[in-house]
Design a protein around this motif. Structure first.
Motif, PDB file in Angstrom:
ATOM      1  N   LEU A 257      45.877  51.745  31.277  1.00  0.00           N
ATOM      2  CA  LEU A 257      45.620  52.455  32.516  1.00  0.00           C
ATOM      3  C   LEU A 257      46.911  53.118  32.999  1.00  0.00           C
ATOM      4  N   PRO A 258      46.813  54.074  33.912  1.00  0.00           N
ATOM      5  CA  PRO A 258      48.025  54.753  34.401  1.00  0.00           C
ATOM      6  C   PRO A 258      49.032  53.776  35.011  1.00  0.00           C
ATOM      7  N   ASN A 259      50.288  54.181  34.973  1.00  0.00           N
ATOM      8  CA  ASN A 259      51.376  53.409  35.592  1.00  0.00           C
ATOM      9  C   ASN A 259      51.509  51.998  35.009  1.00  0.00           C
ATOM     10  N   LYS A 260      51.378  51.918  33.679  1.00  0.00           N
ATOM     11  CA  LYS A 260      51.620  50.677  32.945  1.00  0.00           C
ATOM     12  C   LYS A 260      50.622  49.569  33.283  1.00  0.00           C
ATOM     13  N   GLY A 261      49.371  49.959  33.395  1.00  0.00           N
ATOM     14  CA  GLY A 261      48.334  48.972  33.629  1.00  0.00           C
ATOM     15  C   GLY A 261      47.451  48.774  32.409  1.00  0.00           C
ATOM     16  N   PHE A 262      46.621  47.748  32.452  1.00  0.00           N
ATOM     17  CA  PHE A 262      45.667  47.510  31.364  1.00  0.00           C
ATOM     18  C   PHE A 262      44.385  46.921  31.932  1.00  0.00           C
TER      19      PHE A 262
ATOM     20  N   LEU B 201      45.451  42.527  39.178  1.00  0.00           N
ATOM     21  CA  LEU B 201      46.450  41.466  39.024  1.00  0.00           C
ATOM     22  C   LEU B 201      47.825  42.087  38.882  1.00  0.00           C
ATOM     23  N   THR B 202      48.730  41.802  39.806  1.00  0.00           N
ATOM     24  CA  THR B 202      50.103  42.284  39.685  1.00  0.00           C
ATOM     25  C   THR B 202      50.923  41.313  38.844  1.00  0.00           C
ATOM     26  N   LYS B 203      52.010  41.801  38.327  1.00  0.00           N
ATOM     27  CA  LYS B 203      52.894  40.938  37.542  1.00  0.00           C
ATOM     28  C   LYS B 203      53.386  39.759  38.385  1.00  0.00           C
ATOM     29  N   GLU B 204      53.709  40.029  39.632  1.00  0.00           N
ATOM     30  CA  GLU B 204      54.202  38.978  40.518  1.00  0.00           C
ATOM     31  C   GLU B 204      53.148  37.902  40.741  1.00  0.00           C
ATOM     32  N   ASP B 205      51.910  38.326  41.011  1.00  0.00           N
ATOM     33  CA  ASP B 205      50.842  37.349  41.225  1.00  0.00           C
ATOM     34  C   ASP B 205      50.527  36.575  39.949  1.00  0.00           C
ATOM     35  N   PHE B 206      50.643  37.240  38.797  1.00  0.00           N
ATOM     36  CA  PHE B 206      50.424  36.526  37.539  1.00  0.00           C
ATOM     37  C   PHE B 206      51.484  35.450  37.339  1.00  0.00           C
TER      38      PHE B 206
ATOM     39  N   ILE C 283      43.973  33.180  27.945  1.00  0.00           N
ATOM     40  CA  ILE C 283      44.289  34.396  28.710  1.00  0.00           C
ATOM     41  C   ILE C 283      45.675  34.308  29.315  1.00  0.00           C
ATOM     42  N   PHE C 284      46.051  33.150  29.813  1.00  0.00           N
ATOM     43  CA  PHE C 284      47.414  32.995  30.327  1.00  0.00           C
ATOM     44  C   PHE C 284      48.433  33.340  29.252  1.00  0.00           C
ATOM     45  N   ARG C 285      48.190  32.864  28.024  1.00  0.00           N
ATOM     46  CA  ARG C 285      49.150  33.146  26.945  1.00  0.00           C
ATOM     47  C   ARG C 285      49.146  34.626  26.586  1.00  0.00           C
ATOM     48  N   ALA C 286      47.964  35.232  26.524  1.00  0.00           N
ATOM     49  CA  ALA C 286      47.878  36.659  26.210  1.00  0.00           C
ATOM     50  C   ALA C 286      48.539  37.503  27.298  1.00  0.00           C
ATOM     51  N   PHE C 287      48.290  37.154  28.549  1.00  0.00           N
ATOM     52  CA  PHE C 287      48.870  37.911  29.653  1.00  0.00           C
ATOM     53  C   PHE C 287      50.380  37.724  29.741  1.00  0.00           C
ATOM     54  N   GLU C 288      50.836  36.541  29.377  1.00  0.00           N
ATOM     55  CA  GLU C 288      52.277  36.317  29.353  1.00  0.00           C
ATOM     56  C   GLU C 288      52.930  37.307  28.386  1.00  0.00           C
ATOM     57  N   TYR C 289      52.271  37.526  27.257  1.00  0.00           N
ATOM     58  CA  TYR C 289      52.784  38.525  26.310  1.00  0.00           C
ATOM     59  C   TYR C 289      52.688  39.926  26.914  1.00  0.00           C
ATOM     60  N   CYS C 290      51.549  40.246  27.509  1.00  0.00           N
ATOM     61  CA  CYS C 290      51.347  41.597  28.057  1.00  0.00           C
ATOM     62  C   CYS C 290      52.389  41.938  29.126  1.00  0.00           C
ATOM     63  N   PHE C 291      52.638  41.012  30.020  1.00  0.00           N
ATOM     64  CA  PHE C 291      53.554  41.283  31.129  1.00  0.00           C
ATOM     65  C   PHE C 291      55.026  41.141  30.737  1.00  0.00           C
TER      66      PHE C 291
ATOM     67  N   TYR D 224      50.530  45.715  35.654  1.00  0.00           N
ATOM     68  CA  TYR D 224      49.366  45.167  36.352  1.00  0.00           C
ATOM     69  C   TYR D 224      48.167  45.117  35.407  1.00  0.00           C
ATOM     70  N   GLY D 225      47.218  44.241  35.754  1.00  0.00           N
ATOM     71  CA  GLY D 225      45.981  44.131  35.009  1.00  0.00           C
ATOM     72  C   GLY D 225      44.798  44.474  35.887  1.00  0.00           C
ATOM     73  N   TYR D 226      43.698  44.851  35.263  1.00  0.00           N
ATOM     74  CA  TYR D 226      42.494  45.259  35.987  1.00  0.00           C
ATOM     75  C   TYR D 226      41.286  44.708  35.247  1.00  0.00           C
ATOM     76  N   ALA D 227      40.277  44.294  36.004  1.00  0.00           N
ATOM     77  CA  ALA D 227      39.054  43.767  35.392  1.00  0.00           C
ATOM     78  C   ALA D 227      37.861  44.107  36.266  1.00  0.00           C
ATOM     79  N   GLU D 228      36.703  44.278  35.619  1.00  0.00           N
ATOM     80  CA  GLU D 228      35.450  44.488  36.325  1.00  0.00           C
ATOM     81  C   GLU D 228      34.461  43.407  35.907  1.00  0.00           C
ATOM     82  N   SER D 229      33.593  43.020  36.850  1.00  0.00           N
ATOM     83  CA  SER D 229      32.657  41.945  36.570  1.00  0.00           C
ATOM     84  C   SER D 229      31.384  42.139  37.387  1.00  0.00           C
ATOM     85  N   ASP D 230      30.254  41.800  36.782  1.00  0.00           N
ATOM     86  CA  ASP D 230      28.995  41.748  37.501  1.00  0.00           C
ATOM     87  C   ASP D 230      29.171  40.821  38.714  1.00  0.00           C
TER      88      ASP D 230
END
Length: 216
Positions: free
Chosen positions: A83-88, A169-174, A108-116, A123-129
């Motif tokens: 996503l724009p501005n270094k998001g996913f 999800l911001t890097k700080e909040d993660f 997911i914690f381990r994957a996000f640790e790598y991502c961030f 930042y991360g973004y998610a959509e859910s029903d």
């Protein structure tokens, strides 16, 4: 597209998907329970999943990890797109038989640790029903905040109209959520399976930080 690195957590191995993962992948793609709140119908034919799996392996996507527990692939964690501005944007799915043990949170914690920390995302973004309370619980533990509700979204593959929750999800909040997660594990605290009553309470207390769609 990116090469998916192999990662290790306390109980799990995260690695790229392989052709021999077909039986495990089909277990969740064919499950009515697992796909109930996803945006596609379950695969009723094993060959459909086989074609999809071969396509995913042949055509590199963004980071896509098979979550392995003692040689069994129990789920997948995927960076769907940048996503724009270094998001996913990310997605997750797992076998019903693996639910209630905290495996996907750990993965997911381990994957996000790598991502961030290694891949440079901010930042991360998610959509859910809006009905998917199990997913909302996982997102809450990860540190996501509700930023928008899309009303009456048509899910064409299912012919349904639903409300969609959008999370950020911001890097700080993660980092804060990761710290809590590691502290809980150090103390030997078990994260209990979510119940409907608790899920509704979590959803009610989830911070709504904006009514404006945030992807950039």
């Amino acid at each position: 597209m990116k090469d998916t690195p192999t990662l290790q957590s306390e109980r799990l191995l995260l690695r790229p998907l392989l052709p021999e993962d077909l039986d495990d992948v089909y277990e969740w793609t064919s499950s009515f329970t697992v796909t109930r709140y996803l945006w596609w119908h379950p695969n009723r034919d094993r060959s459909v999943t086989e074609k999809l799996l071969n396509k995913w392996i042949r055509q590199k996507r963004n980071y896509s990890w098979a979550v392995v527990k003692e040689k069994e692939v129990i789920g997948e964690v995927q960076v769907i797109k940048d996503l724009p501005n270094k998001g996913f944007e990310f997605g997750m799915i797992s076998k019903e038989s693996s639910w209630g043990h905290g495996y996907m949170k750990e993965a997911i914690f381990r994957a996000f640790e790598y991502c961030f920390e290694d891949a440079g995302y901010e930042y991360g973004y998610a959509e859910s029903d809006s009905r998917n309370e199990r997913s909302h619980h996982v997102l809450s533990v990860l540190g996501f905040k509700l930023v928008e509700t899309k009303k009456d979204v048509l899910i064409e593959k299912k012919g349904e109209t639903i409300d969609v929750y959008c999370f950020r999800l911001t890097k700080e909040d993660f980092r804060k959520a990761l710290g809590r997660f590691k502290e809980a594990n150090t103390k030997g605290m078990q994260i209990k399976p979510i119940t409907t009553a608790v899920a509704k309470e979590i959803r009610a207390r989830m911070p709504l930080v904006s009514q404006t769609k945030v992807k950039g």
